[in-house]
Design a protein around this motif. Structure first.
Motif, PDB file in Angstrom:
ATOM      1  N   CYS A  30       0.830  -1.300  -0.201  1.00 26.30           N
ATOM      2  CA  CYS A  30      -0.066  -0.023  -0.097  1.00 26.30           C
ATOM      3  C   CYS A  30       0.979   1.410   0.132  1.00 26.30           C
ATOM      4  CB  CYS A  30      -0.760   0.006   1.317  1.00 26.30           C
ATOM      5  SG  CYS A  30      -2.235  -1.229   1.142  1.00 26.30           S
ATOM      6  N   CYS A  81      -6.836  -0.620  -3.407  1.00 28.02           N
ATOM      7  CA  CYS A  81      -5.599  -1.337  -3.437  1.00 28.02           C
ATOM      8  C   CYS A  81      -6.154  -2.953  -3.936  1.00 28.02           C
ATOM      9  CB  CYS A  81      -5.289  -1.715  -2.117  1.00 28.02           C
ATOM     10  SG  CYS A  81      -4.417  -0.136  -1.460  1.00 28.02           S
ATOM     11  N   HIS A  96      -8.092  -1.247   6.986  1.00 19.48           N
ATOM     12  CA  HIS A  96      -7.945  -1.363   5.477  1.00 19.48           C
ATOM     13  C   HIS A  96      -7.516  -2.812   5.167  1.00 19.48           C
ATOM     14  CE1 HIS A  96      -6.681   0.084   1.763  1.00 19.48           C
ATOM     15  NE2 HIS A  96      -5.289  -0.316   1.789  1.00 19.48           N
ATOM     16  N   HIS A  97      -6.623  -3.319   5.601  1.00 16.85           N
ATOM     17  CA  HIS A  97      -6.394  -4.681   5.161  1.00 16.85           C
ATOM     18  C   HIS A  97      -7.335  -5.732   5.220  1.00 16.85           C
ATOM     19  CE1 HIS A  97      -1.856  -3.774   4.634  1.00 16.85           C
ATOM     20  NE2 HIS A  97      -2.519  -3.516   3.690  1.00 16.85           N
ATOM     21  N   GLU A 136      -9.741  -4.940   2.556  1.00 13.05           N
ATOM     22  CA  GLU A 136      -9.392  -5.517   1.146  1.00 13.05           C
ATOM     23  C   GLU A 136      -9.521  -7.049   0.974  1.00 13.05           C
ATOM     24  OE1 GLU A 136      -5.431  -4.615  -0.136  1.00 13.05           O
ATOM     25  OE2 GLU A 136      -5.128  -2.651   0.626  1.00 13.05           O
TER      26      GLU A 136
HETATM   27 ZN   LIG Z   1      -3.895  -0.752   0.588  1.00 16.18          ZN
END
Ligand SMILES: [Zn+2]
Ligand SMILES: [Zn+2]
Length: 471
Positions: free
Chosen positions: A27, A206, A231-232, A235
């Protein structure tokens, strides 16, 4: 080699998706302020990962994004009175300069604004498949539809709600649902989509970019530890549902630790920030890089000027030994390198790097080599014996490989021709030339380029901006 995988919370033997090749993604930056030491830690860590994988014989494809449109960029554009595209261009360029100064080889950069098709396609499929829903031009991912949600961070949905910094929004089906697409507010940059004008949420970019450029089940997904949640986690949810849960999104999740200043995380939000640009005025980039590698990448790194000074003198000790031994050998006509003495340290170095890229222990192995070199130089008569000269040559080879090839730290003091003053001067010249070109004064802009060439400085216009080098 073993890598610590955040997903399984343990060290795992590394086996790539495809023999001999590694596909990895990290990222990247939201370019809206000068990069600080915390950003550069990640950049240097990934450079080390790439270098070591290449030493092991892998061909590495490393992709990193620029979040070149988001709330912070829009805010910064208002503050500076320039377009969002200009904000992104300016700060990405600075970031690239900082990274290159630290001896980082650049990844394949991809930009959000240049990949809207892939992002929209992904959101559309999530809507079509029933994982996402549309409300007033916004699109949300429905977290409940992905039973494995929380597997990376180890949090349950209940815990997330309890710790809720999630703002209540009546239009969402569940508080933890997150935006894949945001309807445009008046005056904001916007792109056409099936749900009206808008722009992507942060998490989706991402997923879309890494899947587009690296494909499903790519090898290493990396980022700072603060990105694990949400975030992850997000994702993974949107990517694995997109892949119909038939394949994992990424196989190894690598997270580097924060840089701390007075026990607190260095970040814009804490206000504790040391821009790398400022630090580069005070310390040679190789010293900064050395400092960043003195602890294992997962361990928090405490920033202090004392530590940087220690790094500086440590690097000086290594360089002095290297220079002295090189001169000693040269004066005696050189020698055929004998690798025997260096071999155990080389092995120690490899073991350290193979154990989850432990640069701290790898540096310790390099210091063993320095010690062996100094021991020989301190007994010059004995050192002049042919077999000792051969050992010295072998030790020098090992030291050079460890420090320069793998750790990316030069054993030569910096070229004084390219001093910090020159760096700053060239930044000015490049900016002036840019200004002349934007005023269509091309003859003057060309004259700057030609005059610089005459004194041995080459300007290179690239999509990321103008770079310079000594010709
Ligand atoms: Zn990311
Ligand atoms: Zn271990």
């Amino acid at each position: 080699m073993v890598i610590y995988n955040t997903l399984t919370r343990r060290e795992e033997p590394f086996t790539p998706r495809q023999a001999g090749k590694v596909a990895m993604y990290a990222c990247g930056l939201t370019p809206q302020a000068p990069a600080h030491v915390g950003h550069m830690r990640g950049v240097v860590v990934m450079d080390i990962v790439q270098r070591w994988l290449e030493q092991l014989g892998y061909q590495v494809d490393f992709v990193q994004n620029f979040t070149d449109i988001d709330d912070k960029i829009i805010r910064r554009a208002h503050e500076e009175g320039i377009p969002t595209t200009e904000v992104a261009r300016k700060y990405s360029q600075m970031y690239i300069e900082d990274a290159e100064a630290l001896g980082v080889r650049l990844p394949r950069f991809v930009k959000v604004t240049e990949n809207m098709d892939a992002i929209i396609e992904m959101v559309q499929r999530l809507v079509d498949d029933g994982y996402a829903y549309v409300v007033d031009g916004d699109v949300y991912f429905e977290v409940n539809k992905f039973p494995e949600y929380g597997k990376l961070s180890g949090r349950s949905v209940e815990e997330m709600q309890a710790g809720a910094r999630i703002e209540v929004d009546e239009r969402k089906r569940n508080p933890e649902d997150f935006a894949l697409w945001k309807a445009a507010k008046p005056g904001e940059p916007a792109w056409d989509s099936p749900w009206g004008k808008g722009r992507p949420g942060w998490h989706i970019e991402c997923s879309a970019l890494s899947l587009k450029y690296l494909g499903a089940a790519f090898d290493i997904h990396a980022g700072g530890m603060d990105l694990i949640f949400p975030h992850h986690e997000n994702e993974i949810a949107q990517s694995e549902t997109y892949l119909h849960c038939e394949q994992p999104f990424a196989r190894y999740w690598l997270h580097w630790g924060p840089v701390r200043l007075r026990q607190e995380k260095m970040s814009k939000s804490t206000g504790l920030v040391v821009p790398i640009r400022e630090l580069r005025q005070q310390y040679e980039p190789a010293v900064i890089r050395y400092f960043l590698l003195t602890v294992h990448y997962r361990t928090p790194l405490e920033f202090s000027y004392e530590r940087l000074d220690e790094a500086k003198s440590a690097l000086e000790r290594v360089r002095t030994a290297y220079q002295r031994a090189t001169a000693f050998l040269r004066e005696r006509g050189g020698a055929q390198p004998d690798p025997t003495v260096a071999e155990p340290y080389r092995q120690q170095f490899c073991d350290a790097m193979n154990h989850d890229f432990n640069t701290a222990q790898a540096i310790a192995a390099a210091f063993e080599v320095v010690r062996e070199i100094n021991t020989r130089l301190n007994a010059p008569e004995q050192a002049a014996q042919p077999e000792t000269l051969a050992e010295l040559a072998g030790l020098l080879n090992a030291l050079q490989w460890m420090m320069e090839t793998v750790l990316g730290i030069s054993l030569h003091a910096p070229d004084t021709a390219r001093s910090e003053t020159l760096e700053q001067l060239m930044r000015c010249v490049i900016a002036w030339r840019q200004e002349l070109r934007s005023r269509k004064l091309y003859d003057l802009a060309d004259r700057i380029r030609d005059d610089l060439k005459a004194v041995g400085i080459i300007l290179e216009d690239t999509p990321q901006g103008t770079l310079w080098r000594m010709g």
